[in-house]
Design a protein around this motif. Structure first.
Motif, PDB file in Angstrom:
ATOM      1  N   SER A 149       1.385   2.649  -3.137  1.00 48.80           N
ATOM      2  CA  SER A 149       0.384   3.031  -3.967  1.00 48.80           C
ATOM      3  C   SER A 149       0.037   4.839  -3.596  1.00 48.80           C
ATOM      4  O   SER A 149      -0.406   5.899  -4.660  1.00 48.80           O
TER       5      SER A 149
ATOM      6  N   ALA B 145      -3.610  -1.927  -3.843  1.00 49.97           N
ATOM      7  CA  ALA B 145      -3.612  -1.779  -4.928  1.00 49.97           C
ATOM      8  C   ALA B 145      -5.498  -1.077  -5.677  1.00 49.97           C
ATOM      9  O   ALA B 145      -5.771  -0.089  -5.912  1.00 49.97           O
TER      10      ALA B 145
ATOM     11  N   MET C 131      -1.106   2.081 -12.068  1.00 49.89           N
ATOM     12  CA  MET C 131      -1.952   1.328 -10.602  1.00 49.89           C
ATOM     13  C   MET C 131      -1.941  -0.546 -11.218  1.00 49.89           C
ATOM     14  O   MET C 131      -1.565  -1.291  -9.870  1.00 49.89           O
TER      15      MET C 131
ATOM     16  N   SER D  74      -6.983   1.010  -3.269  1.00 54.73           N
ATOM     17  CA  SER D  74      -6.297   2.459  -3.211  1.00 54.73           C
ATOM     18  C   SER D  74      -6.766   3.523  -4.268  1.00 54.73           C
ATOM     19  O   SER D  74      -7.122   4.216  -4.253  1.00 54.73           O
TER      20      SER D  74
ATOM     21  N   SER E  45       0.512  -1.023   0.308  1.00 52.96           N
ATOM     22  CA  SER E  45       0.037   0.007  -0.200  1.00 52.96           C
ATOM     23  C   SER E  45       1.520   1.186  -0.057  1.00 52.96           C
ATOM     24  O   SER E  45       0.412   2.105  -0.920  1.00 52.96           O
TER      25      SER E  45
END
Length: 444
Positions: free
Chosen positions: A42, A162, A288, A165, A39
């Motif tokens: 991200s 991902a 992403m 996020s 995370s």
């Protein structure tokens, strides 16, 4: 009086609901590791935008979590060989929940770095213990599959990071990613109620009452009147020293080498892949999604690798995975079209993250019970040297503005070093001194 050996009974047991439940809880704990580490990659683009932070500085912040894992793996995790897997595991879970949630309230790179270091210590404590515990409750024929599958849930955490996020950041910004991290605290009562202590550890400690309770769940035909026979404990007072005595120095050192190389690749990609792709001309959303592809491959590759290792050998599986990983990175270095790019990313994730899962299973199998968490913890902890170097290297590559092709080409170097170490260490076995006597665990 009939005698038996705990490891033998566990190894010969048939998989039942208890095995699935315990492995499932450990898998959920591994999701925390994947989410909390992936995370951060991200949120880097948003931290650069909101704080105007330097990419190299954020690479150092990312590495603080990994430096913490180094400390946790080497200093804290081995405590479990003395006090038990479960107690240390719960302590790590509580600490990571509060520290990760606190990251949402950081107002500077320095504070964020300090909190990420604490997160790392907690994860470095948590992961070796849940991996060791998984191996210690699994039947022999399924041990590699169990440990690799649980380790594969690192990739589930990565994919979740991902996806969450992408969903959370438009509404809550980067803060929302860390809010979600705090939800792991709700797993504490689940662990306390449903996750057992290692039966081999209980046998070594002579805790017959708790041992019988666990063994009846693992093997319903378990008879509490059996006398438990275990090999005598190692004579050396230092568990760390045992990793290097009796001809084990080369194997332990090379174990660290391929942990280091694999973690360097895993964390470099998971931390900086979105930014590297963004610099190569991809939109942020598309960049992403490359994390999703990479970690989805890691999930499948980890489970498949555990299955293959259990039916062939760790040696053949690991060498094959490293070779395919190198080929995938070479393909990416040519900057292929969209379809081939995603296939290569998926394959790279399947092999690189898959290797990380398989080597954890190999380490659990390689080290005996009385030094198992120490061995796994020190291998995983020293592996964080590579994990620390990965984000720093990625930050340097981003700052250097190198072509995408060169970035992937450079990553083949640690993969090549890793496969050489694997070829040597998987041909060896951990050596123990001959025990002068046997110890028996009393029936009451």
């Amino acid at each position: 009086m009939p005698q038996t050996n705990v490891a033998t009974v566990v190894g010969n047991a048939k998989i039942n609901r208890f095995h699935i439940k315990a492995a499932g809880i450990c898998a959920l704990l591994m999701v925390i590791d994947g989410y909390d580490l992936v995370s951060f990659g991200s949120v880097i683009p948003l931290l650069i935008r909101d704080w105007g932070a330097d990419p190299v500085a954020l690479g150092l912040v990312a590495s603080m979590a990994l430096a913490g894992m180094f400390v946790g793996g080497l200093v804290v995790a081995p405590v479990a060989d003395k006090y038990g897997r479960r107690k240390v595991l719960v302590a790590g879970l509580i600490l990571v929940s509060f520290a990760a949630f606190a990251c949402a309230f950081a107002e500077s790179v320095l504070v964020l770095g300090a909190l990420r270091f604490i997160v790392g210590i907690a994860l470095g404590t948590l992961v070796p213990n849940l991996v060791a515990l998984t191996g210690e409750i699994a039947p022999t024929k399924s041990k590699a599959l169990f440990v690799a599958t649980v380790s594969a849930f690192y990739a589930v955490g990565g994919v979740s990071a991902a996806l969450i996020s992408i969903w959370v950041e438009p509404f809550l910004g980067w803060h929302g990613v860390f809010y979600v991290s705090g939800l792991s605290i709700f797993l504490v009562p689940v662990v306390l109620k449903h996750l057992p202590e290692s039966p081999e550890f209980l046998a070594l400690r002579g805790d017959r009452k708790r041992l019988d309770s666990v063994m009846k769940q693992i093997e319903p035909s378990w008879d509490s009147s059996f006398e438990i026979v275990q090999p005598a404990r190692a004579q050396s007072k230092s568990r760390i020293a045992q990793l290097f005595t009796h001809g084990n120095a080369l194997a332990s050192s090379l174990m660290w080498v391929f942990f280091i190389m694999t973690m360097l690749l895993t964390y470099a990609l998971n931390t900086w892949l979105p930014k590297l792709m963004q610099n190569a001309g991809f939109e942020l959303g598309s960049a992403m999604w490359t994390l999703v592809v990479l970690n989805a491959g890691g999930l499948l590759g980890s489970i498949a690798g555990g299955w293959m290792a259990g039916r062939t050998s760790y040696r053949k599986t690991l060498i094959g995975y490293f070779v395919v990983a190198i080929v995938s990175l070479l393909v990416l270095s040519f900057r292929p079209g969209s379809l081939v790019l995603n296939i290569a990313l998926f394959t790279a994730g399947a092999t690189i993250i898959g290797i990380l899962a398989i080597i954890h299973a190999f380490a659990v199998e390689f080290y005996p019970v009385h030094v198992r968490t120490t061995g796994v913890g020190w291998a995983s902890g020293n592996g964080r040297i590579g994990a620390i170097a990965g984000p720093i290297l990625g930050g340097a590559l981003v700052a250097a503005g190198l072509p995408l092709q060169i970035n992937f080409l450079l990553l083949t170097i640690p993969a090549a070093i890793g496969v050489i170490a694997v070829i040597i260490v998987t041909a060896r076995r951990f050596k123990m001194p001959v025990a002068p006597a046997e110890e028996r665990v009393p029936t009451a």
